[in-house]
Scaffold this active site. Sequence first.
Site, PDB file in Angstrom:
ATOM      1  N   TYR A   9     -19.328  56.262   8.359  1.00  0.00           N
ATOM      2  CA  TYR A   9     -19.452  55.769   9.555  1.00  0.00           C
ATOM      3  C   TYR A   9     -20.292  56.897  10.702  1.00  0.00           C
ATOM      4  O   TYR A   9     -19.485  57.927  10.326  1.00  0.00           O
ATOM      5  CB  TYR A   9     -18.238  55.188  10.693  1.00  0.00           C
ATOM      6  CG  TYR A   9     -17.585  53.880  11.643  1.00  0.00           C
ATOM      7  CD1 TYR A   9     -17.881  53.541   9.923  1.00  0.00           C
ATOM      8  CD2 TYR A   9     -18.235  53.120  12.507  1.00  0.00           C
ATOM      9  CE1 TYR A   9     -17.485  51.889  10.018  1.00  0.00           C
ATOM     10  CE2 TYR A   9     -17.973  52.067  12.446  1.00  0.00           C
ATOM     11  CZ  TYR A   9     -17.742  51.402  11.355  1.00  0.00           C
ATOM     12  OH  TYR A   9     -16.683  50.242  11.850  1.00  0.00           O
ATOM     13  N   LYS A  37     -23.423  53.103   8.847  1.00  0.00           N
ATOM     14  CA  LYS A  37     -23.171  52.549  10.281  1.00  0.00           C
ATOM     15  C   LYS A  37     -23.706  54.291  11.408  1.00  0.00           C
ATOM     16  O   LYS A  37     -23.195  54.771  11.517  1.00  0.00           O
ATOM     17  CB  LYS A  37     -21.851  52.209  11.539  1.00  0.00           C
ATOM     18  CG  LYS A  37     -22.214  52.264  12.791  1.00  0.00           C
ATOM     19  CD  LYS A  37     -20.866  51.355  13.520  1.00  0.00           C
ATOM     20  CE  LYS A  37     -21.297  51.405  15.137  1.00  0.00           C
ATOM     21  NZ  LYS A  37     -20.469  50.392  15.049  1.00  0.00           N
TER      22      LYS A  37
END
Length: 101
Positions: A9, A37
């Site tokens: 992330y 992400k």
Amino acid sequence: MSPVPLIVYHIPYRTGQPLDADALRALGSLAGVAGVKYAAGGIDAETVALLGRLPDGFAVLAGDDAYAVPDAGARRLGGGARLGPSGDGALRGARGGLAGR
């Protein structure tokens, strides 16, 4: 190694720790890391640098709603789509890209 693919992330506006394209590529080349992400708050020079040279099988998932689907064509940037030149589905591409890692 994790029995399932891992997603990094990258949300620097929440963590206060931006990662540059080289750092994300290094993470993407680790065994078991399937993608990132990517929620950098915009499409900037680091985004372009990352997309210009992705590790094999490394998916980039759009993490910012404003950039999730800017193009309804084959190269969508949706949360379930690869943010890159092939337009492959990220989960399908990420899992397939882990073979041999």
